[in-house]
Scaffold this motif. Sequence first.
Motif, PDB file in Angstrom:
ATOM      1  N   PHE A 181       0.845  -1.187   0.000  1.00 29.47           N
ATOM      2  CA  PHE A 181       0.000   0.000   0.000  1.00 29.47           C
ATOM      3  C   PHE A 181       0.887   1.247   0.000  1.00 29.47           C
ATOM      4  CE2 PHE A 181      -2.874  -3.145   1.794  1.00 29.47           C
ATOM      5  CZ  PHE A 181      -4.023  -2.878   1.058  1.00 29.47           C
ATOM      6  N   PRO A 182       0.463   2.290  -0.703  1.00 31.24           N
ATOM      7  CA  PRO A 182       1.266   3.524  -0.659  1.00 31.24           C
ATOM      8  C   PRO A 182       1.263   4.091   0.740  1.00 31.24           C
ATOM      9  CG  PRO A 182      -0.847   3.917  -1.748  1.00 31.24           C
ATOM     10  CD  PRO A 182      -0.739   2.430  -1.544  1.00 31.24           C
ATOM     11  N   ARG A 183       2.393   4.603   1.123  1.00 26.82           N
ATOM     12  CA  ARG A 183       2.494   5.188   2.471  1.00 26.82           C
ATOM     13  C   ARG A 183       1.674   6.475   2.513  1.00 26.82           C
ATOM     14  NH1 ARG A 183       8.698   5.434   4.060  1.00 26.82           N
ATOM     15  NH2 ARG A 183       7.776   6.202   5.976  1.00 26.82           N
ATOM     16  N   PRO A 184       1.014   6.728   3.640  1.00 27.80           N
ATOM     17  CA  PRO A 184       0.247   7.986   3.733  1.00 27.80           C
ATOM     18  C   PRO A 184       1.169   9.189   3.586  1.00 27.80           C
ATOM     19  CG  PRO A 184       0.485   6.956   5.895  1.00 27.80           C
ATOM     20  CD  PRO A 184       0.996   5.964   4.893  1.00 27.80           C
ATOM     21  N   ARG A 185       0.668  10.198   2.915  1.00 23.89           N
ATOM     22  CA  ARG A 185       1.484  11.395   2.743  1.00 23.89           C
ATOM     23  C   ARG A 185       1.687  12.062   4.092  1.00 23.89           C
ATOM     24  NH1 ARG A 185      -0.628  15.163  -1.969  1.00 23.89           N
ATOM     25  NH2 ARG A 185       1.282  16.245  -1.361  1.00 23.89           N
ATOM     26  N   PRO A 186       2.905  12.499   4.390  1.00 19.15           N
ATOM     27  CA  PRO A 186       3.108  13.182   5.662  1.00 19.15           C
ATOM     28  C   PRO A 186       2.325  14.490   5.700  1.00 19.15           C
ATOM     29  CG  PRO A 186       5.063  13.352   4.263  1.00 19.15           C
ATOM     30  CD  PRO A 186       4.124  12.413   3.582  1.00 19.15           C
ATOM     31  N   ALA A 187       1.946  14.868   6.893  1.00 20.58           N
ATOM     32  CA  ALA A 187       1.213  16.128   7.051  1.00 20.58           C
ATOM     33  C   ALA A 187       2.061  17.294   6.546  1.00 20.58           C
ATOM     34  CB  ALA A 187       0.866  16.330   8.518  1.00 20.58           C
ATOM     35  N   ARG A 188       1.391  18.244   5.960  1.00 17.22           N
ATOM     36  CA  ARG A 188       2.099  19.414   5.447  1.00 17.22           C
ATOM     37  C   ARG A 188       2.832  20.098   6.607  1.00 17.22           C
ATOM     38  NH1 ARG A 188       2.787  22.587   1.324  1.00 17.22           N
ATOM     39  NH2 ARG A 188       2.851  24.843   1.547  1.00 17.22           N
ATOM     40  N   PRO A 189       4.116  20.360   6.432  1.00 17.31           N
ATOM     41  CA  PRO A 189       4.861  20.932   7.557  1.00 17.31           C
ATOM     42  C   PRO A 189       4.343  22.321   7.919  1.00 17.31           C
ATOM     43  CG  PRO A 189       6.166  20.980   5.547  1.00 17.31           C
ATOM     44  CD  PRO A 189       4.954  20.169   5.243  1.00 17.31           C
ATOM     45  N   GLU A 190       4.289  22.562   9.204  1.00 20.33           N
ATOM     46  CA  GLU A 190       3.889  23.876   9.699  1.00 20.33           C
ATOM     47  C   GLU A 190       5.124  24.630  10.158  1.00 20.33           C
ATOM     48  OE1 GLU A 190      -0.116  24.306  11.675  1.00 20.33           O
ATOM     49  OE2 GLU A 190       0.495  22.344  12.416  1.00 20.33           O
ATOM     50  N   LEU A 191       5.110  25.922   9.958  1.00 15.99           N
ATOM     51  CA  LEU A 191       6.210  26.760  10.406  1.00 15.99           C
ATOM     52  C   LEU A 191       5.791  27.523  11.661  1.00 15.99           C
ATOM     53  CD1 LEU A 191       7.502  28.142   7.002  1.00 15.99           C
ATOM     54  CD2 LEU A 191       8.661  26.520   8.495  1.00 15.99           C
ATOM     55  N   PRO A 192       6.757  27.817  12.529  1.00 13.50           N
ATOM     56  CA  PRO A 192       6.412  28.556  13.757  1.00 13.50           C
ATOM     57  C   PRO A 192       6.047  30.009  13.442  1.00 13.50           C
ATOM     58  CG  PRO A 192       8.775  28.074  13.655  1.00 13.50           C
ATOM     59  CD  PRO A 192       8.165  27.425  12.472  1.00 13.50           C
ATOM     60  N   ARG A 193       4.808  30.372  13.765  1.00 10.20           N
ATOM     61  CA  ARG A 193       4.321  31.718  13.437  1.00 10.20           C
ATOM     62  C   ARG A 193       3.807  32.487  14.657  1.00 10.20           C
ATOM     63  NH1 ARG A 193       3.019  32.011   7.767  1.00 10.20           N
ATOM     64  NH2 ARG A 193       3.354  29.997   6.765  1.00 10.20           N
ATOM     65  N   GLN A 194       3.521  31.783  15.741  1.00 12.45           N
ATOM     66  CA  GLN A 194       2.976  32.494  16.910  1.00 12.45           C
ATOM     67  C   GLN A 194       3.977  32.462  18.062  1.00 12.45           C
ATOM     68  OE1 GLN A 194      -0.080  31.055  19.459  1.00 12.45           O
ATOM     69  NE2 GLN A 194      -0.116  28.973  18.589  1.00 12.45           N
ATOM     70  N   ARG A 195       4.119  33.631  18.677  1.00  5.89           N
ATOM     71  CA  ARG A 195       5.022  33.774  19.824  1.00  5.89           C
ATOM     72  C   ARG A 195       4.311  33.256  21.064  1.00  5.89           C
ATOM     73  NH1 ARG A 195       8.518  38.971  20.889  1.00  5.89           N
ATOM     74  NH2 ARG A 195       7.736  39.437  18.829  1.00  5.89           N
ATOM     75  N   VAL A 196       4.920  32.248  21.725  1.00  5.37           N
ATOM     76  CA  VAL A 196       4.254  31.655  22.891  1.00  5.37           C
ATOM     77  C   VAL A 196       4.979  31.935  24.202  1.00  5.37           C
ATOM     78  CG1 VAL A 196       3.083  29.844  21.586  1.00  5.37           C
ATOM     79  CG2 VAL A 196       5.371  29.408  22.469  1.00  5.37           C
ATOM     80  N   GLN A 197       6.248  32.301  24.138  1.00 11.92           N
ATOM     81  CA  GLN A 197       6.991  32.649  25.357  1.00 11.92           C
ATOM     82  C   GLN A 197       8.007  33.736  25.048  1.00 11.92           C
ATOM     83  OE1 GLN A 197       6.701  31.886  28.454  1.00 11.92           O
ATOM     84  NE2 GLN A 197       5.494  30.000  28.508  1.00 11.92           N
ATOM     85  N   THR A 198       8.235  34.593  26.030  1.00  5.53           N
ATOM     86  CA  THR A 198       9.325  35.564  25.949  1.00  5.53           C
ATOM     87  C   THR A 198      10.152  35.447  27.222  1.00  5.53           C
ATOM     88  OG1 THR A 198       8.018  37.092  24.601  1.00  5.53           O
ATOM     89  CG2 THR A 198       9.945  37.994  25.726  1.00  5.53           C
ATOM     90  N   LEU A 199      11.441  35.172  27.054  1.00  2.54           N
ATOM     91  CA  LEU A 199      12.350  35.071  28.195  1.00  2.54           C
ATOM     92  C   LEU A 199      13.143  36.367  28.297  1.00  2.54           C
ATOM     93  CD1 LEU A 199      13.872  31.532  27.407  1.00  2.54           C
ATOM     94  CD2 LEU A 199      11.747  32.047  28.615  1.00  2.54           C
ATOM     95  N   GLN A 200      12.946  37.104  29.378  1.00  2.00           N
ATOM     96  CA  GLN A 200      13.781  38.269  29.640  1.00  2.00           C
ATOM     97  C   GLN A 200      15.027  37.743  30.354  1.00  2.00           C
ATOM     98  OE1 GLN A 200      13.186  41.055  28.313  1.00  2.00           O
ATOM     99  NE2 GLN A 200      11.014  40.894  27.783  1.00  2.00           N
ATOM    100  N   CYS A 201      16.112  37.632  29.610  1.00  2.00           N
ATOM    101  CA  CYS A 201      17.237  36.827  30.105  1.00  2.00           C
ATOM    102  C   CYS A 201      18.059  37.523  31.187  1.00  2.00           C
ATOM    103  CB  CYS A 201      18.130  36.430  28.938  1.00  2.00           C
ATOM    104  SG  CYS A 201      17.263  35.391  27.747  1.00  2.00           S
ATOM    105  N   GLY A 202      18.120  38.844  31.177  1.00  3.17           N
ATOM    106  CA  GLY A 202      18.912  39.541  32.182  1.00  3.17           C
ATOM    107  C   GLY A 202      20.391  39.214  32.103  1.00  3.17           C
TER     108      GLY A 202
END
Length: 315
Positions: free
Chosen positions: A3-24
Amino acid sequence: MAFPRPRPARPELPRQRVQTLQCGQGAVRAARFNADGNYCLTCGSDKTLKLWNPHKGTALRTYQGHGYEVLDAAGSFDNSQICSGGADKAVALWDVTTGQVVRKYRGHAGKVNCVQFNQEATVIVSGSIDSTVRCWDCRSRRPDPIQVLDEAKDGISSVKLSAHEILTGSVDGRVRRYDLRTGQLCSDYIGSPITSVCFSKDGQCVLAASLDSTLRLLDKDTGELLGEYTGHRSTTYRLDCVLNEQDTHVGCASEDGHVYFWDLLEGSLALSLPVGQGVVQSLAFHPRLPCLLVATQGQVTLWREDTFQPEGDPS
């Protein structure tokens, strides 16, 4: 019948900022994921190194022992040790748990731009502005490097390791690959000072960023130019390039406050990520997830794909 292998999911790129580290830590010179991507290291212009859980935004430990700003760091495969290099010309080996320097290797004649462990974390490979790459045995008490690679005619800006290869980028405009099994050196001339190099995940290609504002994808074995990617600005600073976790996109930091991603095969610009006002100093892509670390000025931001739901968010 297969059987043909299922196509991999379309890759997603990181677009949303979820954390900000104030490194000091003053200016953050580099941000690096550990081997499994659960933690990260930040290198500061204030001589410190910090360990974080970037997904939760928590600082775990500060490491102090360099005499000048820290320029690069890497974690061992088992997360028990860290190596770092700095403008004090020293390479340091740290115990993660105690926070102490286990060994300090001195031998470079200029600042150490880049450091990497080998797979077993028995050797540290460091590249310096002094045009040499030095290999240090973590288990030996001897102060001398076990090998010095001095083929470069100018400073080493970037070092990456595979199971049996050392890949280097130099200000002399050359990408060099040392095959440790055969003892051979392959050199590809780009022409513009190299700021960053990396292997593709499949080990077939090499990505190189240079100061002519161009990313180049090379066939590792033949040196053939497979792709060129432009649109970002890189003329002055040592900026990182990355491949995403599926090898479908190439990315690069930029001096205009953005991170750019291109489709690897088509060469078309896929994403221009507005990060901040200043130069994007450093990038690191998660080993398995569409997740990106970006260092700019004194902070590090964590980016995820649009469909990502932070923990605790009502879905």
